[in-house]
Design a protein around this motif. Sequence first.
Motif, short mmCIF file in Angstrom:
data_model
loop_
_atom_site.label_atom_id
_atom_site.label_comp_id
_atom_site.label_asym_id
_atom_site.label_seq_id
_atom_site.Cartn_x
_atom_site.Cartn_y
_atom_site.Cartn_z
N GLY A 7 0.77 -1.22 0.00
CA GLY A 7 0.00 0.00 0.00
C GLY A 7 0.80 1.28 0.00
N CYS A 8 2.02 1.21 0.55
CA CYS A 8 2.79 2.43 0.76
C CYS A 8 4.22 2.36 0.22
N GLY A 9 4.65 1.18 -0.19
CA GLY A 9 5.99 1.04 -0.74
C GLY A 9 7.06 0.72 0.28
N THR A 10 6.71 0.80 1.57
CA THR A 10 7.69 0.54 2.62
C THR A 10 6.96 0.08 3.87
N CYS A 11 7.70 -0.50 4.80
CA CYS A 11 7.15 -0.86 6.11
C CYS A 11 8.10 -0.35 7.18
N HIS A 12 7.58 0.48 8.07
CA HIS A 12 8.36 1.00 9.19
C HIS A 12 7.92 0.27 10.45
N LEU B 189 13.36 10.14 14.01
CA LEU B 189 12.04 9.67 13.63
C LEU B 189 11.40 10.56 12.59
N GLU B 190 11.54 11.87 12.76
CA GLU B 190 10.96 12.78 11.77
C GLU B 190 11.64 12.64 10.42
N LYS B 191 12.92 12.35 10.41
CA LYS B 191 13.66 12.25 9.15
C LYS B 191 13.44 10.91 8.45
N TYR B 192 13.43 9.81 9.23
CA TYR B 192 13.44 8.49 8.62
C TYR B 192 12.14 7.70 8.81
N ALA B 193 11.40 7.99 9.87
CA ALA B 193 10.18 7.21 10.11
C ALA B 193 8.94 7.87 9.52
N ARG B 194 8.88 9.19 9.58
CA ARG B 194 7.68 9.89 9.12
C ARG B 194 7.44 9.64 7.63
N HIS B 195 6.25 9.17 7.31
CA HIS B 195 5.92 8.91 5.91
C HIS B 195 4.41 8.99 5.73
N ARG B 196 4.00 9.18 4.50
CA ARG B 196 2.58 9.22 4.18
C ARG B 196 2.16 7.88 3.60
N CYS B 197 1.05 7.38 4.11
CA CYS B 197 0.56 6.09 3.65
C CYS B 197 -0.96 6.14 3.60
N ARG B 198 -1.51 5.93 2.44
CA ARG B 198 -2.96 5.93 2.26
C ARG B 198 -3.60 7.19 2.84
N GLY B 199 -2.97 8.31 2.56
CA GLY B 199 -3.53 9.59 2.97
C GLY B 199 -3.24 9.99 4.40
N GLN B 200 -2.52 9.18 5.14
CA GLN B 200 -2.22 9.49 6.53
C GLN B 200 -0.73 9.73 6.72
N SER B 201 -0.41 10.63 7.64
CA SER B 201 0.98 10.82 8.06
C SER B 201 1.25 9.89 9.23
N LEU B 202 2.15 8.93 9.03
CA LEU B 202 2.45 7.92 10.03
C LEU B 202 3.92 7.99 10.43
N LEU B 203 4.21 7.53 11.64
CA LEU B 203 5.58 7.23 12.01
C LEU B 203 5.88 5.76 11.72
N PHE B 204 4.96 4.88 12.13
CA PHE B 204 5.20 3.43 12.01
C PHE B 204 3.98 2.74 11.40
N ASP B 205 4.26 1.73 10.61
CA ASP B 205 3.19 0.88 10.12
C ASP B 205 2.81 -0.17 11.16
N LEU B 206 3.80 -0.60 11.94
CA LEU B 206 3.55 -1.60 12.97
C LEU B 206 4.51 -1.37 14.13
N VAL B 207 3.98 -1.48 15.34
CA VAL B 207 4.79 -1.37 16.56
C VAL B 207 4.60 -2.65 17.37
#
Length: 242
Positions: A32-37, A125-143
């Motif tokens: 969905g987003c091209g990456t998994c954090h 985290l702001e530099k490497y974790a922050r990403h947009r996925c399906r219209g949302q600004s996320l830090l992590f896809d899974l914790v």
Amino acid sequence: MESIVHRYPDRQAMARAAAAMVAERAAAAVAGCGTCHLALAGGSTPETLYRLLAASPWRETLPWKRMRFFWGDERLVGPDHPDSNFRMAWDAMLRSAPVTAAQLHPVPVAAGAPAEVAVRYGEILEKYARHRCRGQSLLFDLVLLGMGKDGHTASLFPGDRCGLPATATVIAVDGRAASPPLPRVTLTLAALGQCRDVVFLIAGREKTELLERMLADGNLQGYPAGMVRPRGRIDWLLAESE
């Protein structure tokens, strides 16, 4: 937010179920987003899971090259110290996984005083974790998280600065009441609220009985683990025996 409880007879069965969840969520994030954090849990409970993920068949299943790895909390010790959460994840999984150093974002424990380490990790985290996925600004896809016998999670302890402003994503805590009693840096509830999904790994009768009481009473607010609110869902994986 969806919340689901899963029960297993022991830690090995729980780890096998968790491995399947991690693989499923990682694949979905990449699709969905091209990456998994992924933010990793420390302590001893997730070690079995990490060893499974680094071995067949999960080693061949995970989209390793499209993943970035972060840590939910860290004891402020060197990366080779026995109490280091980075070292545990490295020894159990990352050293043998097909990942590069550029994909790993540990807490910079050598950055200075605890408060300085927290600021620096927030910047990472702001530099490497922050990403947009399906219209949302996320830090992590899974914790991945654990829970202590007092209901703490990561290094957020009952009554210890849990009501922070929504802008704080990382804080330093003195850790004197923790085991081991070391200063720590931890994600905040605000940071955990900027993830899609959370998987809790909880092993041992005392911990699982506490969670059962928390859920039955609906009284989650006194316990940091019960105050985690991701944007998607929480899976509570419970193993009655250690």
